[in-house]
Design a protein around this motif. Structure first.
Motif, PDB file in Angstrom:
ATOM      1  N   LEU A 128       5.078  -0.280  -3.414  1.00  0.00           N
ATOM      2  CA  LEU A 128       4.816  -1.180  -2.300  1.00  0.00           C
ATOM      3  C   LEU A 128       5.889  -2.239  -2.114  1.00  0.00           C
ATOM      4  O   LEU A 128       6.158  -2.664  -0.976  1.00  0.00           O
ATOM      5  CB  LEU A 128       3.455  -1.859  -2.486  1.00  0.00           C
ATOM      6  N   ILE A 153       8.894  12.527   3.279  1.00  0.00           N
ATOM      7  CA  ILE A 153       8.652  11.090   3.435  1.00  0.00           C
ATOM      8  C   ILE A 153       9.971  10.315   3.404  1.00  0.00           C
ATOM      9  O   ILE A 153      10.153   9.342   4.150  1.00  0.00           O
ATOM     10  CB  ILE A 153       7.690  10.595   2.342  1.00  0.00           C
ATOM     11  N   LYS A 154      10.912  10.770   2.570  1.00  0.00           N
ATOM     12  CA  LYS A 154      12.204  10.093   2.450  1.00  0.00           C
ATOM     13  C   LYS A 154      13.195  10.523   3.525  1.00  0.00           C
ATOM     14  O   LYS A 154      14.332  10.035   3.540  1.00  0.00           O
ATOM     15  CB  LYS A 154      12.790  10.358   1.066  1.00  0.00           C
ATOM     16  N   ALA A 170       3.614   7.274   1.252  1.00  0.00           N
ATOM     17  CA  ALA A 170       4.120   7.275  -0.124  1.00  0.00           C
ATOM     18  C   ALA A 170       3.047   6.861  -1.121  1.00  0.00           C
ATOM     19  O   ALA A 170       3.015   7.350  -2.253  1.00  0.00           O
ATOM     20  CB  ALA A 170       5.337   6.358  -0.243  1.00  0.00           C
ATOM     21  N   GLY A 202      -3.291   2.534   8.454  1.00  0.00           N
ATOM     22  CA  GLY A 202      -1.874   2.230   8.325  1.00  0.00           C
ATOM     23  C   GLY A 202      -1.339   2.332   6.919  1.00  0.00           C
ATOM     24  O   GLY A 202      -0.279   1.777   6.605  1.00  0.00           O
ATOM     25  N   THR A 203      -2.051   3.047   6.054  1.00  0.00           N
ATOM     26  CA  THR A 203      -1.580   3.231   4.684  1.00  0.00           C
ATOM     27  C   THR A 203      -0.267   4.003   4.678  1.00  0.00           C
ATOM     28  O   THR A 203      -0.108   4.981   5.418  1.00  0.00           O
ATOM     29  CB  THR A 203      -2.627   4.004   3.857  1.00  0.00           C
ATOM     30  N   GLU A 204       0.653   3.590   3.848  1.00  0.00           N
ATOM     31  CA  GLU A 204       1.925   4.285   3.732  1.00  0.00           C
ATOM     32  C   GLU A 204       1.711   5.658   3.101  1.00  0.00           C
ATOM     33  O   GLU A 204       1.019   5.779   2.091  1.00  0.00           O
ATOM     34  CB  GLU A 204       2.901   3.480   2.879  1.00  0.00           C
ATOM     35  N   TRP A 262       2.030  13.438   6.961  1.00  0.00           N
ATOM     36  CA  TRP A 262       0.566  13.505   6.923  1.00  0.00           C
ATOM     37  C   TRP A 262       0.074  14.941   6.920  1.00  0.00           C
ATOM     38  O   TRP A 262      -0.963  15.258   6.327  1.00  0.00           O
ATOM     39  CB  TRP A 262      -0.028  12.714   8.077  1.00  0.00           C
ATOM     40  N   ARG A 293      -4.933   7.042   6.973  1.00  0.00           N
ATOM     41  CA  ARG A 293      -3.897   7.070   8.016  1.00  0.00           C
ATOM     42  C   ARG A 293      -4.214   6.069   9.119  1.00  0.00           C
ATOM     43  O   ARG A 293      -3.333   5.342   9.592  1.00  0.00           O
ATOM     44  CB  ARG A 293      -3.781   8.476   8.588  1.00  0.00           C
ATOM     45  N   ASP A 302      -4.319  -5.011  -0.661  1.00  0.00           N
ATOM     46  CA  ASP A 302      -4.131  -3.773   0.087  1.00  0.00           C
ATOM     47  C   ASP A 302      -4.751  -2.592  -0.640  1.00  0.00           C
ATOM     48  O   ASP A 302      -5.420  -1.751  -0.047  1.00  0.00           O
ATOM     49  CB  ASP A 302      -2.642  -3.513   0.315  1.00  0.00           C
TER      50      ASP A 302
END
Length: 340
Positions: free
Chosen positions: A190, A311-312, A243, A239-241, A320, A236, A207
């Motif tokens: 995070l 993701i990167k 990663a 707004g959760t990342e 997702w 989702r 969070d």
């Protein structure tokens, strides 16, 4: 020779002892110490591993035969011996003394047992193993030692915590090092490397309370695919990342894969589940191991690696969609063809 857990890494860099006796009741330190010994042995060519669990009725002749026989698959071996009670009995004591008196070449004996009290540490077999190699005792950490342990671990991962941040983390985990390790991995995801202060910890803790990533993992382990999908959609929507979700899934899958490998090596299920915390999760883990053999878990790990690359930005695709695919796979549900 006796060493402390924090001295093990430096010791292993210098070379391997023929015998390691690990004793303690703190699961994370015990697990990581054993993993470090095995990794150092593998790096030096000890590619064959034999696992023995000395429960009641164990045939100690098996240890003697293993010590005297030649390896079928490799020139160097690891003999991984578990003493669930820490008391090998008269026959086991004699077997361990005999082994320590003449350890075979190109073999590392790793003995793991619960915390040994002072009386047990004075037994002939314990002194013999310590004299032949290394004894490492793991003790529960008090608050000050826990904060020092967390500080070392965070700095190894590129985070520089303030004293206030360490105190806040210590309050949250209440001495549970497994929980502390999880919190620190989340903080790294995070916040990224750099200074870690109390406000950053507070924000991350706040969070993580609504992320529900562990609810997602537990639903998948329980093979409740509809619930897992609903939780994933909720994450989702909040707004959760991606990663963070991937971290939780990959962490669980890595743990299952390690347990599956140990099970293939002969370790009993009861022993495998002993480190699962909290204990109420043990039935979930048992069910998942029964549903997912080692090759399937290896494919799941490969899928998590692909999701990480997406993701990167190193591969094209929807993070997702990938997370949905591997959540379904962990739950034992059909996976869309795009994940194959």
């Amino acid at each position: 020779m006796q060493i402390k857990p924090e001295q093990l890494e430096a010791h292993l860099e210098k070379g391997l002892a023929p015998v390691y006796l690990l004793s303690g009741d703190e699961p994370l330190q015990m697990m990581e110490a054993a993993d470090a010994v095995r990794a150092a042995a593998r790096a030096r060519g000890h590619t064959e591993r034999l696992v023995f669990s000395a429960d009641a009725g164990f045939d100690w002749g098996r240890l003697r035969e293993a010590a005297q026989s030649l390896s079928l698959f490799a020139s160097r071996r690891i003999l991984d011996l578990r003493l669930p009670t820490g008391k090998p009995g008269a026959e086991g004591g004699r077997a361990l003394e005999a082994y320590a008196a003449q350890p075979p070449e190109d073999t590392v004996l790793l003995v793991q047992c619960p915390r040994l009290e002072a009386k047990e540490r004075k037994t002939a077999w314990c002194r013999a193993l310590e004299g032949a190699g290394v004894m490492l005792q793991v003790w529960p950490l008090d608050r000050s030692a826990t904060e020092a342990w967390m500080a070392r671990r965070l700095r190894q991962r590129g985070l520089n915590p303030t004293p206030e941040a360490l105190r806040l983390l210590s309050d949250r985990v209440e001495g549970n090092l497994l929980a502390a390790a999880q919190e620190m991995e989340k903080l790294l995801l995070l916040t990224g490397p750099g200074e870690l202060d109390a406000p950053a910890v507070l924000a991350a803790v706040s969070d993580s309370a609504r992320f529900g990533v562990f609810d997602l993992v537990d639903a998948a382990l329980a093979a409740d695919a509809p619930r897992a999908v609903r939780i994933l959609q909720g994450l989702r929507g909040e707004g959760t990342e991606p990663a963070v979700v991937l971290w939780a899934l990959a962490r669980e899958i890595r743990g299952l894969h390690r347990m599956a490998e140990r099970g293939q090596a002969g370790e009993p299920m009861r022993q495998l589940l002993g480190a699962v915390r909290p204990p109420r999760r043990q039935p979930l883990v048992r069910a998942a191991l029964g549903r997912l053999p080692e090759p399937a878990l290896a494919r799941l790990l490969a899928g998590c690696a692909r999701a990480d690359r997406i993701i990167k930005g190193l591969e094209t695709g929807s993070p997702w969609d990938e997370l949905l695919d591997w959540t379904l796979a962990l739950a034992g549900a059909p996976v869309p063809s795009r994940a194959c």
